[in-house]
Design a protein around this motif. Structure first.
Motif, PDB file in Angstrom:
ATOM      1  N   LEU A 118       0.765  -1.090  -0.072  1.00  0.00           N
ATOM      2  CA  LEU A 118       0.034  -0.008  -0.054  1.00  0.00           C
ATOM      3  C   LEU A 118       0.872   1.330   0.045  1.00  0.00           C
ATOM      4  N   ASP A 119       0.372   2.304  -0.263  1.00  0.00           N
ATOM      5  CA  ASP A 119       1.134   3.668  -0.572  1.00  0.00           C
ATOM      6  C   ASP A 119       0.636   4.467   0.721  1.00  0.00           C
ATOM      7  N   VAL A 120      -0.436   4.350   1.239  1.00  0.00           N
ATOM      8  CA  VAL A 120      -0.733   5.144   2.376  1.00  0.00           C
ATOM      9  C   VAL A 120      -1.349   4.127   3.650  1.00  0.00           C
ATOM     10  N   VAL A 121      -0.723   4.042   4.983  1.00  0.00           N
ATOM     11  CA  VAL A 121      -1.244   3.371   5.835  1.00  0.00           C
ATOM     12  C   VAL A 121      -1.788   4.528   7.051  1.00  0.00           C
ATOM     13  N   VAL A 122      -3.176   4.469   7.194  1.00  0.00           N
ATOM     14  CA  VAL A 122      -3.529   5.363   8.548  1.00  0.00           C
ATOM     15  C   VAL A 122      -4.085   4.151   9.635  1.00  0.00           C
ATOM     16  N   ALA A 123      -3.530   4.616  10.707  1.00  0.00           N
ATOM     17  CA  ALA A 123      -3.647   3.569  11.836  1.00  0.00           C
ATOM     18  C   ALA A 123      -4.617   4.393  12.866  1.00  0.00           C
ATOM     19  N   SER A 124      -5.450   3.789  13.313  1.00  0.00           N
ATOM     20  CA  SER A 124      -6.684   4.219  14.172  1.00  0.00           C
ATOM     21  C   SER A 124      -6.982   3.417  15.081  1.00  0.00           C
ATOM     22  N   VAL A 125      -7.438   3.886  16.605  1.00  0.00           N
ATOM     23  CA  VAL A 125      -8.263   2.975  17.340  1.00  0.00           C
ATOM     24  C   VAL A 125      -9.706   3.242  16.901  1.00  0.00           C
ATOM     25  N   HIS A 126     -10.488   2.009  17.163  1.00  0.00           N
ATOM     26  CA  HIS A 126     -11.909   1.762  17.069  1.00  0.00           C
ATOM     27  C   HIS A 126     -12.430   1.182  18.104  1.00  0.00           C
ATOM     28  N   SER A 127     -11.845   0.846  18.843  1.00  0.00           N
ATOM     29  CA  SER A 127     -12.611  -0.041  20.040  1.00  0.00           C
ATOM     30  C   SER A 127     -12.085   0.017  21.525  1.00  0.00           C
ATOM     31  N   LYS A 128     -12.540  -0.277  22.406  1.00  0.00           N
ATOM     32  CA  LYS A 128     -12.525   0.187  23.968  1.00  0.00           C
ATOM     33  C   LYS A 128     -11.693   1.642  24.117  1.00  0.00           C
ATOM     34  N   LEU A 129     -12.766   2.453  23.406  1.00  0.00           N
ATOM     35  CA  LEU A 129     -12.359   3.974  23.463  1.00  0.00           C
ATOM     36  C   LEU A 129     -12.185   4.509  25.048  1.00  0.00           C
ATOM     37  N   ARG A 130     -12.818   4.132  25.928  1.00  0.00           N
ATOM     38  CA  ARG A 130     -12.694   4.367  27.088  1.00  0.00           C
ATOM     39  C   ARG A 130     -11.749   3.786  28.260  1.00  0.00           C
ATOM     40  N   SER A 131     -10.914   3.099  27.389  1.00  0.00           N
ATOM     41  CA  SER A 131      -9.537   2.563  28.214  1.00  0.00           C
ATOM     42  C   SER A 131      -8.996   3.750  29.113  1.00  0.00           C
ATOM     43  N   ASP A 132      -8.299   3.352  30.282  1.00  0.00           N
ATOM     44  CA  ASP A 132      -7.612   4.295  30.869  1.00  0.00           C
ATOM     45  C   ASP A 132      -6.339   4.717  30.068  1.00  0.00           C
ATOM     46  N   SER A 133      -5.937   5.984  30.549  1.00  0.00           N
ATOM     47  CA  SER A 133      -5.000   6.712  29.734  1.00  0.00           C
ATOM     48  C   SER A 133      -3.640   6.103  29.578  1.00  0.00           C
ATOM     49  N   GLU A 134      -3.190   5.483  30.485  1.00  0.00           N
ATOM     50  CA  GLU A 134      -1.868   4.466  30.589  1.00  0.00           C
ATOM     51  C   GLU A 134      -2.123   3.488  29.395  1.00  0.00           C
ATOM     52  N   THR A 135      -3.371   2.791  29.371  1.00  0.00           N
ATOM     53  CA  THR A 135      -3.615   1.607  28.408  1.00  0.00           C
ATOM     54  C   THR A 135      -3.610   1.885  27.087  1.00  0.00           C
ATOM     55  N   MET A 136      -4.360   3.386  26.962  1.00  0.00           N
ATOM     56  CA  MET A 136      -4.534   3.728  25.516  1.00  0.00           C
ATOM     57  C   MET A 136      -3.182   4.335  25.055  1.00  0.00           C
ATOM     58  N   THR A 137      -2.369   4.938  26.012  1.00  0.00           N
ATOM     59  CA  THR A 137      -1.272   5.577  25.476  1.00  0.00           C
ATOM     60  C   THR A 137      -0.407   4.387  25.012  1.00  0.00           C
ATOM     61  N   GLN A 138      -0.294   3.548  25.648  1.00  0.00           N
ATOM     62  CA  GLN A 138       0.845   2.204  25.286  1.00  0.00           C
ATOM     63  C   GLN A 138       0.354   1.844  23.807  1.00  0.00           C
ATOM     64  N   ARG A 139      -1.382   1.345  23.743  1.00  0.00           N
ATOM     65  CA  ARG A 139      -1.550   0.856  22.535  1.00  0.00           C
ATOM     66  C   ARG A 139      -1.356   1.952  21.294  1.00  0.00           C
ATOM     67  N   MET A 140      -1.504   3.117  21.557  1.00  0.00           N
ATOM     68  CA  MET A 140      -1.305   4.072  20.225  1.00  0.00           C
ATOM     69  C   MET A 140      -0.058   4.019  19.981  1.00  0.00           C
ATOM     70  N   VAL A 141       0.886   4.353  20.861  1.00  0.00           N
ATOM     71  CA  VAL A 141       2.384   4.421  20.605  1.00  0.00           C
ATOM     72  C   VAL A 141       2.862   3.103  20.066  1.00  0.00           C
ATOM     73  N   GLY A 142       2.087   1.855  20.293  1.00  0.00           N
ATOM     74  CA  GLY A 142       2.585   0.676  19.697  1.00  0.00           C
ATOM     75  C   GLY A 142       2.321   0.780  18.158  1.00  0.00           C
ATOM     76  N   GLY A 143       1.077   1.237  17.810  1.00  0.00           N
ATOM     77  CA  GLY A 143       0.785   1.468  16.576  1.00  0.00           C
ATOM     78  C   GLY A 143       1.579   2.426  15.781  1.00  0.00           C
ATOM     79  N   ILE A 144       1.823   3.497  16.560  1.00  0.00           N
ATOM     80  CA  ILE A 144       2.617   4.648  15.753  1.00  0.00           C
ATOM     81  C   ILE A 144       4.217   4.035  15.534  1.00  0.00           C
ATOM     82  N   ALA A 145       4.778   3.281  16.654  1.00  0.00           N
ATOM     83  CA  ALA A 145       5.979   2.716  16.310  1.00  0.00           C
ATOM     84  C   ALA A 145       6.149   1.910  15.185  1.00  0.00           C
ATOM     85  N   ASN A 146       4.962   1.146  14.637  1.00  0.00           N
ATOM     86  CA  ASN A 146       5.131   0.283  13.640  1.00  0.00           C
ATOM     87  C   ASN A 146       5.695   1.197  12.120  1.00  0.00           C
ATOM     88  N   LYS A 147       6.678   0.257  11.664  1.00  0.00           N
ATOM     89  CA  LYS A 147       7.143   0.876  10.363  1.00  0.00           C
ATOM     90  C   LYS A 147       6.117   0.915   9.295  1.00  0.00           C
TER      91      LYS A 147
END
Length: 226
Positions: A81-110
Motif C-alpha cells: 500500500l501507498d498510505v497506511v492510516v492507523a486508528s483506534v476504533h474499540s475500547k475507547l474508554r480505556s484508561d490513559s496508560e492503556t490507551m497511550t501504550q496502545r497508540m504508541v505501539g501502532g505509531i511505532a510500527n514501520k
C-alpha cells in the motif's frame, strides 16, 4: 460508494491524487477488508489508474490499532500500500496508560504513516456525542514526531478531531499533519475544506501537511521507513 464514483468526484474537485483507505477486517461494522478482499481491491485500483491520466488513486487502508498495539492487517499486505492510516476504533474508554501504550505501539510500527482521529470523539451528528479517549498526548505526539507519523486532522464536522488544543500540542512537538476527509460518499470529499480551515485557524504550515505535497514527495515519505 463505488470506487470509480469516488474517483470521478475527486477529479471534479480538482485532486491530482487521493488515497483509498477502507477499513481493516476487525471493524466489521464498516465491512472491513480481509487480506484477500484488499488484494482484490488493489487489482481494481490498478485497473482504474490505467484509465485515467489526470488523477492517481493511491492504494491505502485505515487499519485498526489492536489492543496490543499491533496493526489489524498482514505486514505483507501493508507493504503493498501507498498510505497506511492507523486508528483506534474499540475500547475507547480505556484508561490513559492503556490507551497511550496502545497508540504508541501502532505509531511505532514501520508501516504506519498517519495516526487517525486520535481522540475518537464525536461532537454532533446522528451517531450521538462521544467523549475524547484519554491518553498522554505529549507522549503520543512525541512518538509521532520520532517515528515520522503524521497526525490526522479529520475533516468530518461531527469529529473535529483533534481538538484545537491538541493540534497546537502536535505542532509544538514537531509533527507532520494529514488533512483527511474520511469520506464515505462522493459529496463528502467537500469536507476537506473544513479540515483545511481548521489547519489555517491553528497555524499549521502548509509544508507540514503531507497531502499538500506533490505526489512523488508524498510517496517517497510514505515508503521511506518500510
Amino acid at each position: 460508494s463505488p470506487i470509480e464514483e469516488m474517483v470521478e468526484a475527486g477529479r471534479a474537485v480538482g485532486h491530482d491524487y487521493f488515497a483509498l483507505t477502507d477499513h481493516s477486517p476487525r471493524l466489521t461494522v464498516a465491512n472491513g477488508l480481509t487480506a484477500e478482499r484488499l488484494a482484490e481491491q488493489l487489482d481494481v485500483v490498478e485497473e482504474i489508474n490505467a484509465r485515467y491520466d489526470d488523477i492517481v488513486l493511491l492504494p491505502g487502508i485505515e487499519v485498526d490499532i489492536l489492543e496490543d498495539g499491533k496493526l489489524d492487517q498482514t505486514r505483507a499486505m501493508l507493504q503493498r500500500l501507498d498510505v497506511v492510516v492507523a486508528s483506534v476504533h474499540s475500547k475507547l474508554r480505556s484508561d490513559s496508560e492503556t490507551m497511550t501504550q496502545r497508540m504508541v505501539g501502532g505509531i511505532a510500527n514501520k508501516m504506519t504513516n498517519v495516526l487517525g482521529h486520535c481522540t475518537g470523539r464525536l461532537v454532533e451528528g446522528g451517531r450521538g456525542i462521544r467523549p475524547e479517549s484519554q491518553f498522554d498526548a505529549e507522549v503520543v505526539f512525541a512518538a509521532c514526531a520520532q517515528f515520522d507519523v503524521a497526525v490526522e486532522i479529520n475533516s468530518r464536522p461531527e469529529r473535529r478531531d483533534p481538538p484545537s488544543r491538541l493540534i497546537q500540542l502536535a505542532l509544538e512537538a514537531g509533527c507532520l499533519f494529514s488533512i483527511d476527509t474520511d469520506a464515505h460518499a462522493p459529496g463528502q470529499l467537500a469536507f476537506q475544506d473544513y479540515g483545511c480551515a481548521r489547519a489555517v485557524e491553528n497555524g499549521v504550515p502548509a509544508d507540514r501537511i503531507v497531502n499538500a505535497w506533490p505526489r512523488d514527495r508524498l510517496l517517497e515519505w510514505t515508503h521511506a521507513k518500510r
